[in-house]
Motif scaffolding. Structure first.
Motif, PDB file in Angstrom:
ATOM      1  N   ASP A 839       0.816  -1.217   0.000  1.00 44.44           N
ATOM      2  CA  ASP A 839       0.000   0.000   0.000  1.00 44.44           C
ATOM      3  C   ASP A 839       0.847   1.263   0.000  1.00 44.44           C
ATOM      4  O   ASP A 839       0.320   2.367  -0.056  1.00 44.44           O
ATOM      5  N   GLU A 840       2.178   1.118   0.097  1.00 41.42           N
ATOM      6  CA  GLU A 840       3.078   2.264   0.028  1.00 41.42           C
ATOM      7  C   GLU A 840       4.248   1.925  -0.889  1.00 41.42           C
ATOM      8  O   GLU A 840       5.380   1.723  -0.445  1.00 41.42           O
ATOM      9  N   PRO A 841       3.992   1.834  -2.202  1.00 38.55           N
ATOM     10  CA  PRO A 841       5.061   1.429  -3.113  1.00 38.55           C
ATOM     11  C   PRO A 841       6.028   2.535  -3.475  1.00 38.55           C
ATOM     12  O   PRO A 841       6.846   2.360  -4.365  1.00 38.55           O
ATOM     13  N   GLU A 842       5.938   3.702  -2.780  1.00 39.34           N
ATOM     14  CA  GLU A 842       6.828   4.794  -3.126  1.00 39.34           C
ATOM     15  C   GLU A 842       8.279   4.425  -2.822  1.00 39.34           C
ATOM     16  O   GLU A 842       8.566   3.471  -2.104  1.00 39.34           O
ATOM     17  N   SER A 843       9.185   5.192  -3.355  1.00 34.35           N
ATOM     18  CA  SER A 843      10.608   4.900  -3.259  1.00 34.35           C
ATOM     19  C   SER A 843      11.080   4.868  -1.811  1.00 34.35           C
ATOM     20  O   SER A 843      10.691   5.683  -0.988  1.00 34.35           O
ATOM     21  N   LEU A 844      11.909   3.855  -1.505  1.00 35.37           N
ATOM     22  CA  LEU A 844      12.615   3.799  -0.220  1.00 35.37           C
ATOM     23  C   LEU A 844      13.963   4.487  -0.437  1.00 35.37           C
ATOM     24  O   LEU A 844      14.967   3.843  -0.733  1.00 35.37           O
ATOM     25  N   ALA A 845      13.967   5.802  -0.342  1.00 31.79           N
ATOM     26  CA  ALA A 845      15.159   6.587  -0.653  1.00 31.79           C
ATOM     27  C   ALA A 845      15.969   6.862   0.603  1.00 31.79           C
ATOM     28  O   ALA A 845      15.496   6.709   1.733  1.00 31.79           O
ATOM     29  N   GLY A 846      17.228   7.262   0.382  1.00 29.52           N
ATOM     30  CA  GLY A 846      18.078   7.680   1.476  1.00 29.52           C
ATOM     31  C   GLY A 846      18.618   6.551   2.332  1.00 29.52           C
ATOM     32  O   GLY A 846      19.069   6.795   3.453  1.00 29.52           O
ATOM     33  N   LEU A 847      18.599   5.320   1.831  1.00 30.09           N
ATOM     34  CA  LEU A 847      19.158   4.211   2.596  1.00 30.09           C
ATOM     35  C   LEU A 847      20.676   4.337   2.654  1.00 30.09           C
ATOM     36  O   LEU A 847      21.310   4.735   1.678  1.00 30.09           O
ATOM     37  N   GLU A 848      21.238   4.003   3.784  1.00 31.80           N
ATOM     38  CA  GLU A 848      22.683   4.094   3.957  1.00 31.80           C
ATOM     39  C   GLU A 848      23.182   2.800   4.613  1.00 31.80           C
ATOM     40  O   GLU A 848      22.772   2.461   5.726  1.00 31.80           O
ATOM     41  N   LEU A 849      24.052   2.117   3.907  1.00 28.66           N
ATOM     42  CA  LEU A 849      24.636   0.876   4.395  1.00 28.66           C
ATOM     43  C   LEU A 849      26.081   1.169   4.785  1.00 28.66           C
ATOM     44  O   LEU A 849      26.900   1.564   3.943  1.00 28.66           O
ATOM     45  N   VAL A 850      26.402   0.971   6.055  1.00 29.98           N
ATOM     46  CA  VAL A 850      27.700   1.384   6.589  1.00 29.98           C
ATOM     47  C   VAL A 850      28.584   0.155   6.749  1.00 29.98           C
ATOM     48  O   VAL A 850      28.165  -0.873   7.295  1.00 29.98           O
ATOM     49  N   VAL A 851      29.827   0.270   6.267  1.00 29.89           N
ATOM     50  CA  VAL A 851      30.845  -0.753   6.483  1.00 29.89           C
ATOM     51  C   VAL A 851      32.049  -0.091   7.145  1.00 29.89           C
ATOM     52  O   VAL A 851      32.220   1.132   7.087  1.00 29.89           O
TER      53      VAL A 851
END
Length: 859
Positions: A839-851
């Protein structure tokens, strides 16, 4: 690949050079630097190098170690290596003005080669000339990348590891999102098979022949009724049969029950009208089990086995040079291609083949069959049998039982039997059979590779049986031989094969033998042969006839001009004494995808004149039609018209459909691909179908119409089939299948409905960063793991560390850096938990994966 810490990091002469090379204080001339050496996205390592202007001199020892190329480097600065699998020898010597690669020489300019601290440094442009590599140098970020690493041994090894991972996933199996099992409805579907042929001309009805078959799903089984003419319609004789077959795939003791007309369950076919029950599968899978293949190679080697171009097994050679592979095998020929890889990149290739006789069962498998009823031919009144089979091991199967035949005026016949089939080693198959009151038979086959085969079989028959049912009355013995050899494995079209049969009968011996070759000559395939027919009466001289002949086939090529669309076949045979025995020629052409026309002429010894023929074959979606016109030069001609097809009632659509071939005990799947806006999995009135979507059903593919409907027919009944949407055929990339795959058990003589919903997919956007300073980490691989199913999707990051992925199915996921990339760059990191909602297919933006850099584990 795990990277080892470079020795150069311990050399103080390089530790001070980590500052960016573009800093104002940079010295002129050769300058030591630390760079990140990357082989595409495969592996990387921090190594010392030398900068000379905009050129980089790479440490050859560390470069070759990362590339997994074996080498030797002398204290005097002489580096030698052998490139594999080509075997080219390369030599680079400090102070020389050239390098050698086999017979080729590569010049060196001053400053291209430096020998320092026991390491040889070579300019990347010279290394490019030497090995055919392409380099990209990024001095601001101190990155030197090989952009075509696929030619290096490390790339071949990682590719092999990827194939092996895929093999392991296939062996573990894929769990479908939806399972539609077998139903037991009282009545389901109906179809009519028909086949009719009649002459064009006088009395076409009276001289016609027909066959009708009516099928339906009844109580989960297959009900079949058949009616056919015996001879022509004017004879008035017909044959009727009826049967019901029930199938229980998951049952241990009863998998099939047949009532009505059907065969006995023993090794010899005999049709009866009665009943049979067995725990043998309705459709025996082609995969029998596994076979252990063993051998020897030098220590440190690895071996892979391929069938049909697909990896099926792999193993590493132990310290004693031994290996063993578990190879999947099926009934019939099992050709296997082996590829062996040495520690220095060496490659060896060879092949083997295995012949699995149809009697063999997997190890530990027990099957039985019991049947009986009224005989379908005049040789007996009634027949019954009990059949038992057991797989003692993967290489040995035994079979035993008894058949009994009751006869009208003669005593009944009892035939107890025992049969054993097995494999001896990797190349020898053995078979033996004893049938009481009938015969004793044994055979052997030697097939070490797909290029050589040798087989022999002998049977000795009983002569004291009055009017036998399963053997010929006058036959005493039978020898059968066959051989095949391909002298040049690289020339697959050239081979030799031979067969011989020696029939020992009361009154005469009959010998038939033939030797044939296969030769490719331009666009034609030629099969020259020699054959022998010999009849030796017991009380008279033997008569022998030898023949020489050739069969020829050719398909048109573009260079043939007007003949490029034609297909040719010719046969020529003459007796060794000089007389012609056979001459025939045919030419055919396809007139579109549904019509094929063929013209031919044939003459055979003993016939009057030449026989001309015209054949028209039509392959229509609803039927197959054939017209055959024969016109001899002597006598009357004839023209015969035939039709064959099926009419099927699709109760899921409440409509009639057609198929071009026999359809009894076949099945189908139909449904609709639609946009599931409310996420309930069912098509609603306001949820539109999607046009042009490819739906894969087993090995078949169908495309949806303007309403989103699809249909596939001619599937095996009772056997589950995988159904999935080809995501690449979706015009809107934001839509994804709600069901990755479904397993459907289609009913016999009917169509199973399966609707496939599409849902809006999420878009993932973000970046991978390193350490507190959030420095971008590019050119690595991410894994998006579905927490519910465990399925993985790989996402490649860009050089600036950013990533972008569309069409993520609703669900909960873990996003992580591929562990192999973490190990190669000596990093560590934690997965990122994300959730995509329908019901919320909008973009999942701003993800940050830290290594982070490797160090003590976080508290």
């Amino acid at each position: 690949m795990p990277a080892t810490p470079p020795d150069a990091l311990q050399q103080s002469s390089f530790l001070s050079s980590r500052a960016p090379a573009s800093s104002p204080g940079r010295r002129r001339g050769p300058e030591p630097v630390l760079i990140d050496l990357q082989f595409g996205r495969l592996v990387s390592r921090t190594v010392p190098a030398i900068r000379e202007g905009e050129e980089v001199l790479l440490p050859m020892g560390r470069f070759l170690e990362l590339a997994e190329i074996g080498y030797t480097l002398s204290p005097a600065g002489v580096l030698e290596l052998h490139l594999q699998p080509s075997g080219i020898r390369i030599r680079i010597a400090a102070g020389a003005d050239t390098m050698s690669a086999g017979d080729r020489r590569v010049g060196l300019a001053p400053g291209d080669l430096v020998f320092q601290d026991g390491e040889l440094y070579l300019a990347s442009r010279r290394l490019s000339e030497l090995l055919g590599l392409e380099f990209a140098v990024d001095w601001p970020d101190l990155i030197v990348a090989v952009t075509n690493p696929e030619i290096l041994p490390v790339a071949r090894r990682l590719k092999r590891e990827s194939q092996r991972d895929a093999l392991i996933r296939r062996q573990q199996g894929v769990t479908p999102d939806l399972v539609v099992g077998q139903t037991r409805r009282p009545f389901e579907g109906v179809l009519l098979d028909y086949a009719v042929s009649f002459p064009l001309g006088q009395d076409p009805v009276g001289r016609a022949a027909y066959s009708l078959g009516l099928g339906s799903g009844l109580a989960g089984g297959s009900l079949e009724l058949g009616l056919r003419s015996v001879g022509t319609v004017e004879s008035g004789e017909t044959d009727f049969d009826a049967s019901w077959t029930g199938v229980w795939r998951d049952s241990k003791w009863v998998k099939q029950l047949r009532l009505g007309d059907g065969p006995l369950t023993g090794p010899r076919f005999r049709s009866v009208r009665g009943a049979s029950v067995t725990n043998a599968p309705f459709l025996r899978p082609s995969h029998v089990g596994s076979l252990r293949y063993y051998g020897d190679l030098p220590a440190g080697w690895q071996l892979e086995a391929y069938q049909g171009g697909q990896l099926v097994a792999f193993d590493s050679v132990d310290a004693f040079g031994r290996y063993a592979l578990e190879l999947p095998v099926g009934y019939g020929d099992n050709p296997v291609d082996f590829v062996a890889y040495g520690p220095a990149g060496e490659i060896r290739e060879f092949n083997r083949t295995y012949k699995i006789i149809g009697e063999q069962l997997p190890s530990g498998r027990f099957e039985y069959g019991v049947a009986g009823g009224e005989c379908g031919d005049p040789l007996c009144e009634a027949a019954a049998n009990v059949d038992l089979r057991y797989g003692i091991s993967r290489r040995l199967t035994v079979r035993g039982g008894a058949e009994r035949y009751w006869r009208d005026s003669l005593s009944s016949l009892m035939h107890p039997y025992a049969l054993a089939t097995g494999l001896l080693g990797n190349a020898v198959a053995l078979e033996g059979e004893v049938v009481g009151n009938a015969y004793v038979r044994g055979g052997a086959r030697f097939e070490p590779s797909i290029d050589f085969r040798l087989g022999a079989e002998y049977a000795r028959f009983e002569l004291d049986v009055e009017q036998p049912v399963i053997t010929q009355a006058s036959r005493r013995g039978l020898w059968v031989f066959d051989a095949f050899v391909r002298p040049l494995a690289s020339e697959g079209s050239f081979y030799l094969e031979g067969q011989a049969q020696i029939d020992d009968n009361l009154g005469q011996d009959v010998t038939r033998a033939r030797v044939r070759a296969s030769v490719q000559a331009g666009g034609a395939r030629l099969y020259p042969y020699a054959r022998l027919d010999r009849i030796a009466p017991t009380d008279g001289p033997a008569e022998s006839r030898e023949f020489l002949g050739v069969n020829a086939f050719a398909m048109g090529r573009p260079s043939w001009g007007p003949l490029r669309n034609l297909w040719f076949r010719g046969d020529l045979e003459m007796e060794a004494t000089g007389g012609m025995n056979l001459a025939a020629g045919y030419v055919a052409r396809s007139l579109g995808p549904a019509l094929r026309v063929e013209l031919g002429a044939a003459w055979r010894e003993g016939t009057s004149g030449t026989l001309f023929s015209l054949t028209l074959n039509s392959y229509l979606p609803s039927m197959r039609a054939s017209t055959l016109a024969l016109r001899p030069t002597v006598g009357e001609g004839s023209t015969v018209q035939s039709f064959q097809g099926s009419v099927i009632y699709d109760d899921s659509r409440n409509r009639l459909t057609t198929a071009p071939g026999p359809s009894l005990e076949r099945s189908g799947v139909s449904g609709r691909v639609f946009v599931d806006r409310n996420g309930n999995g069912r098509p609603e009135v306001d949820e539109e179908g999607v046009y042009g979507v490819r739906v894969v059903v087993g090995s078949q593919v169908a495309s949806t119409d303007s309403l989103g409907r699809f249909r596939v027919w001619d599937l095996p009944a009772f056997e589950p089939v995988q159904v999935e949407i080809d995501s690449l055929s979706l015009d809107n990339p934001l839509y994804v299948p709600a069901i990755s795959s479904a397993s459907v058990a289609p009913p016999p003589n009917a169509v199973r409905e399966l609707n496939l919903p599409l849902v809006p997919g999420a878009i993932l956007e973000g970046r991978v960063v390193r350490g507190p300073e959030r420095r971008p980490v590019g050119s690595i691989t991410l894994n998006l793991i579905d927490r519910a199913t465990g399925r993985r999707r790989q996402i490649a990051t860009f050089v600036d560390g950013s990533f972008y992925a569309m069409g993520v199915r609703p669900g909960e996921y873990d996003l992580e850096v591929d562990p192999r990339d973490l190990a190669a760059r000596r990093l560590r990191g934690r997965p990122l938990r994300i959730q995509a909602r329908v019901d919320e297919p909008e973009s999942l933006a701003g993800l940050e994966l830290v290594v982070e850099e490797e160090g003590p584990p976080p508290r």
